[in-house]
Design a protein around this motif. Sequence first.
Motif, PDB file in Angstrom:
ATOM      1  N   ASN A 171       0.795  -1.135  -0.021  1.00  0.00           N
ATOM      2  CA  ASN A 171      -0.077  -0.023  -0.062  1.00  0.00           C
ATOM      3  C   ASN A 171       0.910   1.440   0.003  1.00  0.00           C
ATOM      4  OD1 ASN A 171      -1.896   2.027   0.262  1.00  0.00           O
ATOM      5  ND2 ASN A 171      -2.628   1.325   2.587  1.00  0.00           N
ATOM      6  N   LEU A 172       1.056   1.685  -1.287  1.00  0.00           N
ATOM      7  CA  LEU A 172       1.756   3.087  -1.450  1.00  0.00           C
ATOM      8  C   LEU A 172       1.362   4.175  -0.547  1.00  0.00           C
ATOM      9  CD1 LEU A 172       2.722   2.730  -5.212  1.00  0.00           C
ATOM     10  CD2 LEU A 172       4.222   2.416  -3.331  1.00  0.00           C
ATOM     11  N   ASP A 173       0.119   4.334  -0.263  1.00  0.00           N
ATOM     12  CA  ASP A 173      -0.761   5.405   0.371  1.00  0.00           C
ATOM     13  C   ASP A 173      -0.735   5.198   1.914  1.00  0.00           C
ATOM     14  OD1 ASP A 173      -0.841   6.851  -1.966  1.00  0.00           O
ATOM     15  OD2 ASP A 173      -2.719   5.686  -2.528  1.00  0.00           O
ATOM     16  N   TYR A 174      -0.071   4.231   2.564  1.00  0.00           N
ATOM     17  CA  TYR A 174      -0.031   3.981   3.908  1.00  0.00           C
ATOM     18  C   TYR A 174       0.737   4.967   4.671  1.00  0.00           C
ATOM     19  CZ  TYR A 174      -0.364   0.931   7.941  1.00  0.00           C
ATOM     20  OH  TYR A 174      -0.544   0.162   9.076  1.00  0.00           O
ATOM     21  N   GLY A 175       0.162   5.943   5.213  1.00  0.00           N
ATOM     22  CA  GLY A 175       0.815   7.381   5.760  1.00  0.00           C
ATOM     23  C   GLY A 175       1.551   6.795   7.119  1.00  0.00           C
ATOM     24  N   ASP A 176       0.711   5.961   7.786  1.00  0.00           N
ATOM     25  CA  ASP A 176       1.415   5.474   9.143  1.00  0.00           C
ATOM     26  C   ASP A 176       2.513   4.751   9.074  1.00  0.00           C
ATOM     27  OD1 ASP A 176      -0.632   6.567  11.040  1.00  0.00           O
ATOM     28  OD2 ASP A 176      -1.778   4.915  10.260  1.00  0.00           O
ATOM     29  N   ALA A 177       2.583   3.861   7.775  1.00  0.00           N
ATOM     30  CA  ALA A 177       3.976   3.395   7.543  1.00  0.00           C
ATOM     31  C   ALA A 177       5.050   4.227   7.161  1.00  0.00           C
ATOM     32  CB  ALA A 177       3.696   2.073   6.568  1.00  0.00           C
ATOM     33  N   PHE A 205      -2.088  12.103   4.308  1.00  0.00           N
ATOM     34  CA  PHE A 205      -3.156  12.433   5.409  1.00  0.00           C
ATOM     35  C   PHE A 205      -3.901  13.589   5.100  1.00  0.00           C
ATOM     36  CE2 PHE A 205       0.632  10.606   8.655  1.00  0.00           C
ATOM     37  CZ  PHE A 205      -0.326   9.453   8.459  1.00  0.00           C
ATOM     38  N   LYS A 206      -3.129  14.543   4.429  1.00  0.00           N
ATOM     39  CA  LYS A 206      -4.115  15.630   3.893  1.00  0.00           C
ATOM     40  C   LYS A 206      -5.145  15.240   3.072  1.00  0.00           C
ATOM     41  CE  LYS A 206      -1.004  19.569   5.064  1.00  0.00           C
ATOM     42  NZ  LYS A 206      -0.168  20.427   4.468  1.00  0.00           N
ATOM     43  N   LYS A 207      -4.753  14.438   1.902  1.00  0.00           N
ATOM     44  CA  LYS A 207      -5.869  13.677   1.090  1.00  0.00           C
ATOM     45  C   LYS A 207      -6.921  12.956   1.750  1.00  0.00           C
ATOM     46  CE  LYS A 207      -2.509  13.583  -2.883  1.00  0.00           C
ATOM     47  NZ  LYS A 207      -1.748  12.814  -3.849  1.00  0.00           N
ATOM     48  N   GLN A 208      -6.448  12.280   2.921  1.00  0.00           N
ATOM     49  CA  GLN A 208      -7.478  11.360   3.487  1.00  0.00           C
ATOM     50  C   GLN A 208      -8.255  12.209   4.498  1.00  0.00           C
ATOM     51  OE1 GLN A 208      -4.641   8.501   5.139  1.00  0.00           O
ATOM     52  NE2 GLN A 208      -4.702   7.289   3.266  1.00  0.00           N
ATOM     53  N   ASN A 209      -8.017  13.449   4.602  1.00  0.00           N
ATOM     54  CA  ASN A 209      -8.662  14.413   5.572  1.00  0.00           C
ATOM     55  C   ASN A 209      -8.329  14.139   7.060  1.00  0.00           C
ATOM     56  OD1 ASN A 209     -10.042  16.031   3.653  1.00  0.00           O
ATOM     57  ND2 ASN A 209     -11.580  14.600   3.309  1.00  0.00           N
ATOM     58  N   ARG A 210      -7.188  13.549   7.023  1.00  0.00           N
ATOM     59  CA  ARG A 210      -6.691  13.389   8.574  1.00  0.00           C
ATOM     60  C   ARG A 210      -5.665  14.631   8.841  1.00  0.00           C
ATOM     61  NH1 ARG A 210      -4.470   7.430   8.272  1.00  0.00           N
ATOM     62  NH2 ARG A 210      -4.184   7.665  10.403  1.00  0.00           N
ATOM     63  N   ASN A 215      -0.957  17.411  10.878  1.00  0.00           N
ATOM     64  CA  ASN A 215      -0.349  18.259  11.814  1.00  0.00           C
ATOM     65  C   ASN A 215       0.724  17.677  12.702  1.00  0.00           C
ATOM     66  OD1 ASN A 215      -1.808  20.591  10.782  1.00  0.00           O
ATOM     67  ND2 ASN A 215      -3.461  20.402  12.260  1.00  0.00           N
ATOM     68  N   GLN A 216       0.689  16.397  13.090  1.00  0.00           N
ATOM     69  CA  GLN A 216       1.728  15.722  13.980  1.00  0.00           C
ATOM     70  C   GLN A 216       2.769  15.564  13.082  1.00  0.00           C
ATOM     71  OE1 GLN A 216      -0.931  12.472  15.366  1.00  0.00           O
ATOM     72  NE2 GLN A 216      -1.344  13.557  17.144  1.00  0.00           N
ATOM     73  N   VAL A 217       2.552  15.123  11.991  1.00  0.00           N
ATOM     74  CA  VAL A 217       3.622  14.593  11.060  1.00  0.00           C
ATOM     75  C   VAL A 217       4.395  15.899  10.777  1.00  0.00           C
ATOM     76  CG1 VAL A 217       4.504  13.512   9.029  1.00  0.00           C
ATOM     77  CG2 VAL A 217       2.556  12.660  10.373  1.00  0.00           C
ATOM     78  N   GLU A 218       3.991  17.133  10.515  1.00  0.00           N
ATOM     79  CA  GLU A 218       4.513  18.357  10.112  1.00  0.00           C
ATOM     80  C   GLU A 218       5.360  18.647  11.385  1.00  0.00           C
ATOM     81  OE1 GLU A 218       1.178  20.602   9.213  1.00  0.00           O
ATOM     82  OE2 GLU A 218       1.258  20.332   7.096  1.00  0.00           O
TER      83      GLU A 218
END
Length: 232
Positions: A171-177, A205-210, A215-218
């Motif tokens: 899953n290329l779009d796995y933000g947590d990983a 995360f932004k695309k997923q509206n998370r 913000n935490q990752v930023e």
Amino acid sequence: MKQTSQMETRFVQPLSCLALSVITSIGILPPVIAQESSPAKLACEATLSNAEQKPRQKQAQKIAQFADPQQERSQLIQQANALFSQGDFQGAEENLCKFLKRYSDDAFGHFQLGNVFFRSKKFEAAISAYREAIRLKPQYAVAYNAVGMVFASQNRWSEAITEYQKALEINLDYGDALTNLALAFWQTNKKDEALVSLEKAINIFKKQNRNEKANQVEQLMQRIKNSDDNLS
């Protein structure tokens, strides 16, 4: 299927939150693949043995209300989820061990059991449970990510990186990983790679509206950039 996905997210969230803090060093042994003597199976056998010594009236009441097998599967998972959310890891473990004794081919059940073991600091058993989930469901990106987090908790960064990359191959779009991978890169002095990974995670995360996660990752990205400035 939607219900299962929602429950899975609830189990994963407490684990993924660990990625945004400095991971402490805690003990773990290498994963054992053989099912016959796997740490997860041994842990469940001990848990169920202890459960059998408890008063049987409550147990019998739980089993009796499940006339339909599918209803039983759903209810046992829901009960384990509720206990996990309440911090009753022993209760969640007991429910999941009972569940897997009846439905040993349920990958999601093994994954949830891995989460319970991880939070209970039974790290060897957690790895074993996650590996069994992957054996049953090879494209289980969330389980690969979880294995990586257990390795990371012991500062076994190269092994953690391998697991995160396996999750991202699925899953290329796995933000947590991606976030976890960035932390592992940072810990191994690969800061450029860490920043690239974090940038990808933020966009996802932004695309997923998370937005809270973004913000935490930023903030994490800024910490890494500041650490570079302090060294210069």
